[in-house]
Design a protein around this motif. Structure first.
Motif, short mmCIF file in Angstrom:
data_model
loop_
_atom_site.label_atom_id
_atom_site.label_comp_id
_atom_site.label_asym_id
_atom_site.label_seq_id
_atom_site.Cartn_x
_atom_site.Cartn_y
_atom_site.Cartn_z
N TYR A 165 58.61 18.07 32.84
CA TYR A 165 58.63 16.93 33.77
C TYR A 165 58.86 15.63 33.01
O TYR A 165 59.60 14.76 33.45
CB TYR A 165 57.31 16.87 34.54
N ILE A 171 53.94 12.94 34.41
CA ILE A 171 53.52 13.51 35.69
C ILE A 171 52.15 12.99 36.11
O ILE A 171 51.92 12.71 37.30
CB ILE A 171 53.56 15.05 35.66
N PHE A 172 51.25 12.80 35.15
CA PHE A 172 49.91 12.34 35.49
C PHE A 172 49.90 10.86 35.83
O PHE A 172 49.12 10.41 36.67
CB PHE A 172 48.93 12.63 34.34
N MET A 186 54.87 17.06 42.79
CA MET A 186 55.53 15.96 42.07
C MET A 186 56.94 16.35 41.63
O MET A 186 57.86 15.52 41.68
CB MET A 186 54.71 15.55 40.85
N TYR A 228 50.34 7.24 42.82
CA TYR A 228 50.48 7.37 44.27
C TYR A 228 49.13 7.16 44.94
O TYR A 228 48.99 6.40 45.89
CB TYR A 228 51.00 8.77 44.64
N GLU A 270 52.40 9.31 37.21
CA GLU A 270 53.03 9.16 38.53
C GLU A 270 52.15 9.69 39.65
O GLU A 270 51.97 9.02 40.67
CB GLU A 270 54.39 9.86 38.54
N VAL A 271 51.60 10.89 39.50
CA VAL A 271 50.85 11.48 40.61
C VAL A 271 49.60 10.67 40.93
O VAL A 271 49.24 10.50 42.09
CB VAL A 271 50.52 12.97 40.32
N SER A 272 48.97 10.13 39.88
CA SER A 272 47.75 9.36 40.14
C SER A 272 48.08 7.97 40.69
O SER A 272 47.34 7.45 41.52
CB SER A 272 46.93 9.22 38.86
#
Lengths: 285, 173
Positions: A200, B57-58, A235, B64, B60-62
């Protein structure tokens, strides 16, 4: 295991120490707290080989805890028993130098060990640790690569190398490390998730798709509590949809909604008050 | 030039410090929430997000979820904090990567860090501003400092990674 420590009985402390040695784990605070009194007051209850393994274990715990007086005391006893020329003892002396930040001295000792035995695993590992501590990550990478040419199956070393590459944001270099670990442990769902997380970070349509695939496989291997994989699918799908190639892909939308539904079920079961946070994730159309 | 203020500096420092204590020898980072007008940014709270090497990824996801919660409280994401593995506050490439992600939320984003290496009795901090979208510059008049004793609390704050292990864990409220 925590209960075994608390009982304080000699048998339980021995069992706890043995468990840590067998699993190559550290719990320095407890090892020092319970192991040191064991060897000071009850050394006669330990068989000879076990006794010196515990000495080594408690010594390393003392180094970790910066308890220099106990570390010096135990190292002294170990040297008197086994001699300073033993390669295993020399490694312990090197570790003391590392703890004192005398990295040149430590490297000299490990160099002497490797001159006698070029495949001495612990000395090679300690050399890598010294390079890392000294902030020489390039040196650590080179040594790790040399180490892995000999010890190809050492999963911890592959993880260490991957970790260094990730810290340097060299994500593409980290990927082959995880691929080696996957080869050795094809049923370990954690590794597929970690591999996917690095994919990712590489970014781009193809990498996001591979990430989604690996998150999905991680979930297939282990569904229970594997929220990391579900969020990963979510995601990855969002990121795929935001690319030119992935915009409007039906399979992607299906997987996104499936992952969202799975997460909703998980939150309903675990903590319904947090369901509303999933409203934050919207598939970009 | 934007001025950064806070009425909750002790609480914010406490969260950041305890987050770093919960994960010694690891990089930790989190979000800063607050309010802004033309020349003032008021920092209201800190939200722990991650420990260990920060992967996109962390972040971005958090973000949100943090953004979602901030809006529900009439706040916005105004920056981030980090504490590095060695306690040394440096804007490394990894930090800049995180900071740039937060800058997409707010043009005058602030990055706050603890300077554990030079902290004695008093906790020292360092901060950078994105200065209306340009490069990161160090802020000279940060409103943050604190005696260790006054911010000490035994409670270990949970972050988003902890929440992934156990969905019942409250990491953002």
């Amino acid at each position: 295991m925590a209960d075994l420590w608390k009982s304080g009985s000699i048998a339980d402390v021995r069992e706890s120490l043995r468990y840590l040695r067998q699993n190559r784990s550290r719990d320095s605070e407890r090892v020092l707290k319970y192991g040191y009194p064991l060897i000071k007051k009850n050394s006669s209850s330990l068989e000879n080989i076990e006794l010196w393994e515990v000495y080594e274990q408690v010594y390393i715990a003392a180094l970790d805890s910066h308890n220099n007086s106990i570390a010096n005391e135990l190292l002294d006893k170990i040297i008197r028993q086994h001699g300073a020329k033993s390669l295993r003892v020399m490694t312990l002396i090197g570790m003391r130098k590392e703890q004192q930040e005398e990295y040149e001295e430590a490297e000299k000792i490990y160099g002497q060990i490797l001159a006698i035995d070029p495949t001495h695993q612990n000395a090679m590992k300690r050399q890598i640790a010294v390079r890392k501590e000294a902030g020489d990550l390039e040196g650590a990478i080179k040594l790790l690569n040399d180490y892995l040419k000999i010890f190809l199956g050492d999963t911890d070393a592959w993880l260490e190398l991957a970790d260094i590459f990730i810290g340097l944001q060299m994500y593409k270099n980290a990927l082959p490390c995880y691929e080696e670990i996957i080869l050795a442990h094809p049923q370990n769902h954690h590794i597929y998730s970690k591999y996917a997380e690095v994919l990712y970070s590489v970014g781009g349509y193809e990498a996001f798709k591979m990430a989604r695939k690996n998150f999905a496989y991680s979930y297939e291997l282990c569904e229970k509590g594997n929220h990391r994989a579900l969020y990963g699918i979510l995601m990855s799908s969002i990121s795929i949809a935001s690319t030119k190639q992935g915009k409007g892909e039906k399979d992607n939308e299906t997987l996104f909604h499936w992952a969202l539904d799975q997460l909703k079920e998980e939150y309903k079961r675990e903590d319904p008050s947090k369901l509303k946070f999933l409203d934050a994730y919207v598939l970009q159309e | 030039m934007v001025k950064y203020l806070s009425d909750s500096e002790k609480e914010i420092l406490s969260v950041i410090y305890r987050h770093s204590l919960a994960h010694p020898s690891q990089f930790v980072f989190g979000a800063l929430l607050g309010r802004s007008n033309d020349s003032k940014v008021t920092i209201e709270s800190a939200v722990p997000i991650h420990h260990g090497h920060p992967l996109n990824i962390f972040i971005e996801v958090s973000l949100y979820q943090v953004d979602f919660v901030a809006k529900s409280k009439d706040l916005q994401v105004i920056g981030c904090y980090f504490v590095s593995e060695d306690g040394n506050p440096t804007m490394s490439n990894a930090v800049i990567n995180i900071a740039e992600a937060f800058k997409t939320q707010f043009n005058n984003a602030i990055v706050l860090s603890l300077d554990l290496e030079s902290s004695g009795q008093k906790l020292k901090t360092k901060g950078w501003s994105s200065d209306s979208g340009k490069s990161w510059r160090e802020i000279s008049d940060l409103p943050f400092s604190g005696e260790f004793d006054s911010i000490h609390d035994d409670k270990k704050p949970s972050d988003f990674l902890d929440h992934l292990e156990n969905l019942q864990v409250n990491w953002v409220t």
